[in-house]
Design a protein around this motif. Structure first.
Motif, PDB file in Angstrom:
ATOM      1  N   LEU A 115     -16.321  56.757 -32.889  1.00 17.37           N
ATOM      2  CA  LEU A 115     -16.959  57.102 -34.160  1.00 17.37           C
ATOM      3  C   LEU A 115     -18.373  56.551 -34.244  1.00 17.37           C
ATOM      4  CD1 LEU A 115     -13.954  56.461 -36.577  1.00 17.37           C
ATOM      5  CD2 LEU A 115     -14.952  58.682 -35.982  1.00 17.37           C
ATOM      6  N   ALA A 116     -18.558  55.321 -33.798  1.00 13.42           N
ATOM      7  CA  ALA A 116     -19.896  54.718 -33.812  1.00 13.42           C
ATOM      8  C   ALA A 116     -20.833  55.481 -32.885  1.00 13.42           C
ATOM      9  CB  ALA A 116     -19.825  53.250 -33.419  1.00 13.42           C
ATOM     10  N   ALA A 117     -20.328  55.902 -31.726  1.00 10.97           N
ATOM     11  CA  ALA A 117     -21.150  56.676 -30.789  1.00 10.97           C
ATOM     12  C   ALA A 117     -21.542  58.012 -31.407  1.00 10.97           C
ATOM     13  CB  ALA A 117     -20.399  56.880 -29.479  1.00 10.97           C
TER      14      ALA A 117
ATOM     15  N   ASP B  46     -26.310  47.690 -38.663  1.00  8.93           N
ATOM     16  CA  ASP B  46     -25.983  49.056 -39.078  1.00  8.93           C
ATOM     17  C   ASP B  46     -24.488  49.328 -38.918  1.00  8.93           C
ATOM     18  OD1 ASP B  46     -28.683  49.440 -39.558  1.00  8.93           O
ATOM     19  OD2 ASP B  46     -29.027  50.555 -37.696  1.00  8.93           O
ATOM     20  N   VAL B  47     -23.903  48.830 -37.836  1.00  7.58           N
ATOM     21  CA  VAL B  47     -22.469  49.018 -37.609  1.00  7.58           C
ATOM     22  C   VAL B  47     -21.676  48.266 -38.666  1.00  7.58           C
ATOM     23  CG1 VAL B  47     -20.559  48.703 -35.993  1.00  7.58           C
ATOM     24  CG2 VAL B  47     -22.802  49.382 -35.127  1.00  7.58           C
ATOM     25  N   VAL B  48     -22.049  47.033 -38.956  1.00  5.75           N
ATOM     26  CA  VAL B  48     -21.351  46.242 -39.973  1.00  5.75           C
ATOM     27  C   VAL B  48     -21.416  46.953 -41.325  1.00  5.75           C
ATOM     28  CG1 VAL B  48     -21.381  44.075 -41.288  1.00  5.75           C
ATOM     29  CG2 VAL B  48     -21.611  44.029 -38.799  1.00  5.75           C
ATOM     30  N   ALA B  49     -22.597  47.412 -41.714  1.00  3.80           N
ATOM     31  CA  ALA B  49     -22.757  48.096 -42.999  1.00  3.80           C
ATOM     32  C   ALA B  49     -21.886  49.352 -43.069  1.00  3.80           C
ATOM     33  CB  ALA B  49     -24.223  48.443 -43.226  1.00  3.80           C
ATOM     34  N   TRP B  50     -21.862  50.131 -42.009  1.00  8.29           N
ATOM     35  CA  TRP B  50     -21.043  51.347 -41.943  1.00  8.29           C
ATOM     36  C   TRP B  50     -19.556  51.008 -42.087  1.00  8.29           C
ATOM     37  CZ3 TRP B  50     -18.373  52.463 -37.069  1.00  8.29           C
ATOM     38  CH2 TRP B  50     -17.641  53.648 -37.100  1.00  8.29           C
ATOM     39  N   LEU B  51     -19.103  49.998 -41.365  1.00  8.61           N
ATOM     40  CA  LEU B  51     -17.695  49.624 -41.417  1.00  8.61           C
ATOM     41  C   LEU B  51     -17.285  49.117 -42.793  1.00  8.61           C
ATOM     42  CD1 LEU B  51     -17.514  47.905 -37.936  1.00  8.61           C
ATOM     43  CD2 LEU B  51     -16.353  50.029 -38.593  1.00  8.61           C
ATOM     44  N   LYS B  52     -18.171  48.398 -43.433  1.00 10.79           N
ATOM     45  CA  LYS B  52     -17.873  47.882 -44.763  1.00 10.79           C
ATOM     46  C   LYS B  52     -17.857  49.003 -45.805  1.00 10.79           C
ATOM     47  CE  LYS B  52     -19.509  43.163 -44.837  1.00 10.79           C
ATOM     48  NZ  LYS B  52     -20.641  42.316 -45.281  1.00 10.79           N
TER      49      LYS B  52
ATOM     50  N   HIS C  19     -16.236  41.386 -44.015  1.00 11.68           N
ATOM     51  CA  HIS C  19     -17.318  41.010 -43.108  1.00 11.68           C
ATOM     52  C   HIS C  19     -16.818  40.567 -41.723  1.00 11.68           C
ATOM     53  CE1 HIS C  19     -21.375  39.891 -42.057  1.00 11.68           C
ATOM     54  NE2 HIS C  19     -20.894  38.767 -41.557  1.00 11.68           N
ATOM     55  N   GLY C  20     -15.792  39.742 -41.668  1.00 11.81           N
ATOM     56  CA  GLY C  20     -15.305  39.237 -40.385  1.00 11.81           C
ATOM     57  C   GLY C  20     -14.782  40.345 -39.480  1.00 11.81           C
ATOM     58  N   HIS C  21     -13.980  41.236 -40.042  1.00 12.24           N
ATOM     59  CA  HIS C  21     -13.433  42.334 -39.250  1.00 12.24           C
ATOM     60  C   HIS C  21     -14.536  43.306 -38.830  1.00 12.24           C
ATOM     61  CE1 HIS C  21      -9.854  40.729 -41.250  1.00 12.24           C
ATOM     62  NE2 HIS C  21      -9.274  41.031 -40.100  1.00 12.24           N
ATOM     63  N   ALA C  22     -15.450  43.582 -39.743  1.00 13.73           N
ATOM     64  CA  ALA C  22     -16.572  44.469 -39.413  1.00 13.73           C
ATOM     65  C   ALA C  22     -17.442  43.862 -38.319  1.00 13.73           C
ATOM     66  CB  ALA C  22     -17.399  44.747 -40.667  1.00 13.73           C
ATOM     67  N   THR C  23     -17.650  42.560 -38.374  1.00 11.54           N
ATOM     68  CA  THR C  23     -18.464  41.878 -37.369  1.00 11.54           C
ATOM     69  C   THR C  23     -17.804  41.944 -35.990  1.00 11.54           C
ATOM     70  OG1 THR C  23     -19.450  40.429 -39.009  1.00 11.54           O
ATOM     71  CG2 THR C  23     -19.498  39.661 -36.742  1.00 11.54           C
ATOM     72  N   ALA C  24     -16.491  41.783 -35.943  1.00 15.28           N
ATOM     73  CA  ALA C  24     -15.789  41.851 -34.654  1.00 15.28           C
ATOM     74  C   ALA C  24     -15.925  43.243 -34.040  1.00 15.28           C
ATOM     75  CB  ALA C  24     -14.321  41.487 -34.834  1.00 15.28           C
ATOM     76  N   ILE C  25     -15.715  44.273 -34.841  1.00 15.15           N
ATOM     77  CA  ILE C  25     -15.850  45.633 -34.302  1.00 15.15           C
ATOM     78  C   ILE C  25     -17.295  45.921 -33.942  1.00 15.15           C
ATOM     79  CG2 ILE C  25     -15.613  48.086 -34.846  1.00 15.15           C
ATOM     80  CD1 ILE C  25     -13.085  47.320 -36.396  1.00 15.15           C
ATOM     81  N   ALA C  26     -18.230  45.442 -34.743  1.00 17.06           N
ATOM     82  CA  ALA C  26     -19.644  45.651 -34.430  1.00 17.06           C
ATOM     83  C   ALA C  26     -20.005  45.000 -33.098  1.00 17.06           C
ATOM     84  CB  ALA C  26     -20.522  45.097 -35.549  1.00 17.06           C
ATOM     85  N   ARG C  27     -19.464  43.849 -32.824  1.00 15.95           N
ATOM     86  CA  ARG C  27     -19.717  43.191 -31.533  1.00 15.95           C
ATOM     87  C   ARG C  27     -19.159  44.040 -30.404  1.00 15.95           C
ATOM     88  NH1 ARG C  27     -22.456  38.869 -30.041  1.00 15.95           N
ATOM     89  NH2 ARG C  27     -21.738  37.745 -28.229  1.00 15.95           N
TER      90      ARG C  27
END
Length: 83
Positions: free
Chosen positions: A24-26, A35-41, A48-56
């Motif tokens: 989905l990010a691709a 940008d990934v963190v903001a999208w996930l949130k 924030h923690g879960h979004a940060t892990a996926i963003a990484r």
């Protein structure tokens, strides 16, 4: 909480596997961590923690994450795939 646990819990919250989040990010051409963190949130309701892990995972790639944040094993196909 382990890195894998963050990914698993994000999947439980959204129904989307880590591999699917990569796709989905691709599709959205998201490459910057913020940008990934903001999208996930905003679009997926992650904290924030879960979004940060996926963003990484999205920005650094599965190989980097497996090498630096796990014991070398990273499960991307979802919790059900391991049962």
């Amino acid at each position: 909480m382990s890195f894998q646990a963050y990914l698993d819990n994000a999947e439980r919250q959204t129904g989307i596997t880590p591999r699917a989040f990569l796709g989905l990010a691709a599709e959205k051409s998201l490459t910057k961590h913020g940008d990934v963190v903001a999208w996930l949130k905003t679009e997926h309701g992650l904290g924030h923690g879960h979004a940060t892990a996926i963003a990484r995972l999205v920005t650094k790639g599965p190989e980097f994450v497996a090498a630096h944040h796990t014991d070398g094993v990273l499960h991307l196909d979802g919790v059900a795939a391991r049962s």
